[in-house]
Design a protein around this motif. Structure first.
Motif, PDB file in Angstrom:
ATOM      1  N   ARG B 194      50.361  22.064  30.646  1.00 40.09           N
ATOM      2  CA  ARG B 194      51.189  22.429  31.786  1.00 40.09           C
ATOM      3  C   ARG B 194      50.818  23.782  32.384  1.00 40.09           C
ATOM      4  NH1 ARG B 194      51.567  18.143  32.003  1.00 40.09           N
ATOM      5  NH2 ARG B 194      53.245  16.680  31.572  1.00 40.09           N
ATOM      6  N   VAL B 195      50.110  24.615  31.619  1.00 39.84           N
ATOM      7  CA  VAL B 195      49.789  25.962  32.091  1.00 39.84           C
ATOM      8  C   VAL B 195      48.277  26.163  32.087  1.00 39.84           C
ATOM      9  CG1 VAL B 195      50.652  28.316  31.955  1.00 39.84           C
ATOM     10  CG2 VAL B 195      51.683  26.551  30.545  1.00 39.84           C
ATOM     11  N   VAL B 196      47.764  26.750  33.170  1.00 39.33           N
ATOM     12  CA  VAL B 196      46.327  26.997  33.256  1.00 39.33           C
ATOM     13  C   VAL B 196      46.068  28.378  33.848  1.00 39.33           C
ATOM     14  CG1 VAL B 196      44.159  25.957  33.902  1.00 39.33           C
ATOM     15  CG2 VAL B 196      46.215  24.613  34.070  1.00 39.33           C
ATOM     16  N   VAL B 197      45.042  29.048  33.354  1.00 43.59           N
ATOM     17  CA  VAL B 197      44.618  30.299  33.968  1.00 43.59           C
ATOM     18  C   VAL B 197      43.669  29.957  35.114  1.00 43.59           C
ATOM     19  CG1 VAL B 197      43.457  32.493  33.574  1.00 43.59           C
ATOM     20  CG2 VAL B 197      44.802  31.459  31.753  1.00 43.59           C
ATOM     21  N   VAL B 198      44.014  30.430  36.330  1.00 45.77           N
ATOM     22  CA  VAL B 198      43.177  30.059  37.475  1.00 45.77           C
ATOM     23  C   VAL B 198      42.270  31.206  37.903  1.00 45.77           C
ATOM     24  CG1 VAL B 198      44.208  28.116  38.635  1.00 45.77           C
ATOM     25  CG2 VAL B 198      45.321  30.307  38.767  1.00 45.77           C
ATOM     26  N   CYS B 199      41.531  31.742  37.001  1.00 45.42           N
ATOM     27  CA  CYS B 199      40.537  32.750  37.364  1.00 45.42           C
ATOM     28  C   CYS B 199      39.465  32.713  36.275  1.00 45.42           C
ATOM     29  CB  CYS B 199      41.156  34.139  37.440  1.00 45.42           C
ATOM     30  SG  CYS B 199      39.944  35.404  37.866  1.00 45.42           S
ATOM     31  N   SER B 200      38.214  32.961  36.657  1.00 49.00           N
ATOM     32  CA  SER B 200      37.137  32.932  35.667  1.00 49.00           C
ATOM     33  C   SER B 200      36.391  34.252  35.624  1.00 49.00           C
ATOM     34  CB  SER B 200      36.143  31.822  36.002  1.00 49.00           C
ATOM     35  OG  SER B 200      36.822  30.609  36.177  1.00 49.00           O
ATOM     36  N   ASN B 201      36.930  35.285  36.261  1.00 50.79           N
ATOM     37  CA  ASN B 201      36.204  36.549  36.348  1.00 50.79           C
ATOM     38  C   ASN B 201      36.452  37.399  35.101  1.00 50.79           C
ATOM     39  OD1 ASN B 201      35.284  39.160  37.058  1.00 50.79           O
ATOM     40  ND2 ASN B 201      35.318  38.506  39.197  1.00 50.79           N
ATOM     41  N   HIS B 202      35.357  37.799  34.463  1.00 49.86           N
ATOM     42  CA  HIS B 202      35.472  38.572  33.231  1.00 49.86           C
ATOM     43  C   HIS B 202      35.321  40.071  33.457  1.00 49.86           C
ATOM     44  CE1 HIS B 202      35.770  35.299  30.397  1.00 49.86           C
ATOM     45  NE2 HIS B 202      34.843  34.653  31.075  1.00 49.86           N
ATOM     46  N   GLU B 203      35.298  40.507  34.709  1.00 51.83           N
ATOM     47  CA  GLU B 203      35.099  41.935  34.956  1.00 51.83           C
ATOM     48  C   GLU B 203      36.400  42.705  34.743  1.00 51.83           C
ATOM     49  OE1 GLU B 203      31.724  42.204  38.321  1.00 51.83           O
ATOM     50  OE2 GLU B 203      33.331  40.822  38.735  1.00 51.83           O
ATOM     51  N   LYS B 204      36.286  44.030  34.756  1.00 53.06           N
ATOM     52  CA  LYS B 204      37.464  44.869  34.518  1.00 53.06           C
ATOM     53  C   LYS B 204      38.450  44.774  35.685  1.00 53.06           C
ATOM     54  CE  LYS B 204      36.589  48.116  31.010  1.00 53.06           C
ATOM     55  NZ  LYS B 204      35.167  48.145  30.669  1.00 53.06           N
ATOM     56  N   GLY B 205      39.726  45.017  35.401  1.00 57.09           N
ATOM     57  CA  GLY B 205      40.796  44.850  36.376  1.00 57.09           C
ATOM     58  C   GLY B 205      40.557  45.509  37.720  1.00 57.09           C
ATOM     59  N   ALA B 206      40.129  46.789  37.684  1.00 51.44           N
ATOM     60  CA  ALA B 206      39.942  47.509  38.936  1.00 51.44           C
ATOM     61  C   ALA B 206      38.832  46.879  39.776  1.00 51.44           C
ATOM     62  CB  ALA B 206      39.602  48.967  38.634  1.00 51.44           C
ATOM     63  N   VAL B 207      37.780  46.433  39.122  1.00 47.43           N
ATOM     64  CA  VAL B 207      36.663  45.802  39.836  1.00 47.43           C
ATOM     65  C   VAL B 207      37.120  44.492  40.464  1.00 47.43           C
ATOM     66  CG1 VAL B 207      34.314  44.948  39.575  1.00 47.43           C
ATOM     67  CG2 VAL B 207      35.106  46.820  38.136  1.00 47.43           C
ATOM     68  N   VAL B 208      37.861  43.708  39.670  1.00 45.32           N
ATOM     69  CA  VAL B 208      38.357  42.426  40.163  1.00 45.32           C
ATOM     70  C   VAL B 208      39.280  42.646  41.360  1.00 45.32           C
ATOM     71  CG1 VAL B 208      39.734  40.404  39.577  1.00 45.32           C
ATOM     72  CG2 VAL B 208      38.183  41.353  37.895  1.00 45.32           C
ATOM     73  N   ARG B 209      40.131  43.637  41.250  1.00 49.13           N
ATOM     74  CA  ARG B 209      41.086  43.952  42.304  1.00 49.13           C
ATOM     75  C   ARG B 209      40.378  44.183  43.640  1.00 49.13           C
ATOM     76  NH1 ARG B 209      46.116  42.678  42.806  1.00 49.13           N
ATOM     77  NH2 ARG B 209      46.936  43.718  44.621  1.00 49.13           N
ATOM     78  N   GLY B 210      39.239  44.870  43.583  1.00 47.51           N
ATOM     79  CA  GLY B 210      38.487  45.155  44.803  1.00 47.51           C
ATOM     80  C   GLY B 210      37.857  43.918  45.417  1.00 47.51           C
ATOM     81  N   LYS B 211      37.694  42.897  44.598  1.00 48.95           N
ATOM     82  CA  LYS B 211      36.983  41.720  45.086  1.00 48.95           C
ATOM     83  C   LYS B 211      37.909  40.603  45.527  1.00 48.95           C
ATOM     84  CE  LYS B 211      32.827  42.368  42.354  1.00 48.95           C
ATOM     85  NZ  LYS B 211      32.018  41.885  41.242  1.00 48.95           N
ATOM     86  N   CYS B 212      39.045  40.487  44.845  1.00 47.97           N
ATOM     87  CA  CYS B 212      39.878  39.306  45.070  1.00 47.97           C
ATOM     88  C   CYS B 212      41.320  39.629  44.717  1.00 47.97           C
ATOM     89  CB  CYS B 212      39.356  38.157  44.210  1.00 47.97           C
ATOM     90  SG  CYS B 212      40.321  36.661  44.312  1.00 47.97           S
TER      91      CYS B 212
END
Lengths: 200, 271
Positions: B194-212
């Motif tokens: 019933r629950v799924v993680v919908v992201c596959s990015n393994h980069e650090k939080g701040a980097v991910v934040r800048g991208k998506c």
């Protein structure tokens, strides 16, 4: 003696100088498609030699005894395609029945060759070069060997390429095509070898 | 005789001779197909998807007939119904098939992700991916050119706002899309989850934040709020342990970027 010399010349020409893949650019599809591994590449090459030989054995008499006497030389292409396709299917059925192990090792390559332009090219070139039956067969054998040689060499190149680390935009097909062109250029080095060996 | 007529006669004649030879050959030299194999092959759906691990339905039927011990429950699109039929033919007890559905592990649609360059090439994710990992900032996300949609035999995948969505109610879980995705974003999982993680990015939080805007930041809110202790962070990405998960949906509520999805993923077999 003269005959042997001529036949040897035909083989050398078709293997090295007029290599079907690297000089005439026929049969590029299997050359790029199944050259990833050495065993697959040699399997395909052997299958092509086999098909080229039987295709020539069937099409040369048709051209000489059926089409030419009736002035129907222009039907060459369509008749050859028809005959080669049927022939390969027939050979597949026969192999499946009597030599299942060979059928299995040739596998999917045999039907793939049905529509290969290198096979059609060999049969048509044998006619345009004015070869007799024996010369045609030898020329087909040479072309097949040339195809096998090109496949094996290129499989070796590609196995090395798997380990190389090209820039990202070049990975996969682009670097493969670049490598193919370099191998093809290398074969131009054989250009004068036959005339030097056998004279004109 | 007119040359046209002669030409027609010659080609027709050769065609007929070839056809006759082939017909005779296939009649007299046909290799008898194993009886079980033919029967099993009839049960299989013929999607040739390869989910069973063999080369198409013919390959699976052959393996079932010739290799003893081949499992009868490998056909994912056919599910329980086909497994039951195969078991009947083979004379063994039917085993349950775990129904699977495909899911795109990315939610970076055109509102969430930032673009880096404009891609004007052929319409294929695999091609776009080769050019610096796609047009988006995030190179681990959905490229949205629909390679998965093109291979889907059930029309279960649609591209919406630049990202692929799987309609799980149509999905049969064959896994063709998972093989087609150049970023390996599509995952197959049992459709009881019933629950799924919908992201596959393994980069650090701040980097991910800048991208998506929808990327998992690895903040750990879900980890702290999960009463079962089923969530952990692996390489800055939340991972759910489904052995412990009870499907309460609390993690979805807490996730600040909605990178966890709580929904009913029942697959196409159930409808």
């Amino acid at each position: 003696m003269e005959t042997y010399k001529l036949l040897l010349k035909i083989i050398m020409t078709s293997v090295l100088v007029n290599n079907y893949v690297l000089s005439k650019f026929l049969g590029i599809c299997p050359f790029l498609g199944v050259s990833k591994k050495l065993d697959q590449a040699s399997g395909m090459g052997i299958a092509v030699i086999f098909v080229m030989l039987i295709a020539t054995a069937a099409t040369w008499p048709i051209q000489t005894y059926l089409l030419d006497p009736n002035g129907m030389g222009y039907l060459q292409t369509i008749v050859f395609i028809l005959v080669i396709a049927a022939l390969v299917q027939f050979v597949e059925i026969v192999l499946k029945k009597f030599l299942p192990s060979l059928h299995k090792s040739l596998g999917v390559y045999l039907p793939l060759i049905t529509t290969n332009c290198a096979v059609l090219g060999v049969t048509i070139n044998n006619i345009t070069d004015g070869y007799n039956f024996l010369e045609s067969m030898v020329s087909s054998l040479g072309c097949g060997l040339g195809f096998l040689l090109a496949m094996v060499i290129f499989a070796g190149v590609r196995e090395r390429m798997e380990e190389a680390d090209p820039p990202k935009a070049f990975r996969g097909i682009p670097i493969t095509l670049a490598a193919a062109s370099i191998v093809s250029m290398a074969f131009y080095g054989f250009g004068g070898i036959v005339t030097s060996l056998f004279g004109e | 005789m007119s040359p046209i007529l002669l030409a027609i006669i010659i080609v027709t004649l050769i065609g007929f001779v070839c056809a006759a030879v082939l017909a005779v050959a296939s009649h007299f030299m046909s290799v008898p197909v194993n009886e079980t194999e033919a029967k099993v092959r009839e049960c299989l759906p013929g999607a040739n998807c390869g989910a069973c691990g063999f080369t198409g339905c013919d390959g699976y039927a052959k393996a079932l007939a010739e290799v003893p011990g081949t499992k009868t429950n490998l056909c994912v699109p056919g599910a329980d119904a086909v497994a039951k039929k195969i078991a009947e033919v083979m004379g063994v007890e039917a085993e349950d098939v775990i129904e699977q559905v495909a899911f795109v592990r990315c939610s970076g649609d055109c509102f969430n992700r930032s673009e880096r360059h404009i891609y004007k090439g052929i319409d294929s994710c695999a091609a776009a991916q080769m050019l610096y990992g796609g047009s988006g900032m995030c190179t681990q996300g959905c490229i949205g050119l629909g390679d998965c949609q093109k291979v889907c035999t059930q029309n279960a995948i649609c591209i919406e706002n630049g990202i692929a969505h799987v309609d799980t109610r149509k999905c049969l879980g064959c896994g063709l899309c998972a093989k087609a995705c150049p970023n390996h974003l599509i995952e197959l999982f049992p459709d009881v989850r019933r629950v799924v993680v919908v992201c596959s990015n393994h980069e650090k939080g701040a980097v991910v934040r800048g991208k998506c805007k929808a990327g998992c930041l690895g903040c750990g809110l879900c980890v702290r709020n999960c009463e079962q202790g089923a969530i952990s962070l692996v390489n800055n990405l939340a991972v759910i342990d489904y052995d412990k998960c009870v499907g309460c949906g609390k993690c979805e509520e807490k996730c600040p970027v909605h990178a966890i999805k709580f929904a009913d993923f029942s697959g196409g077999h159930r409808f």
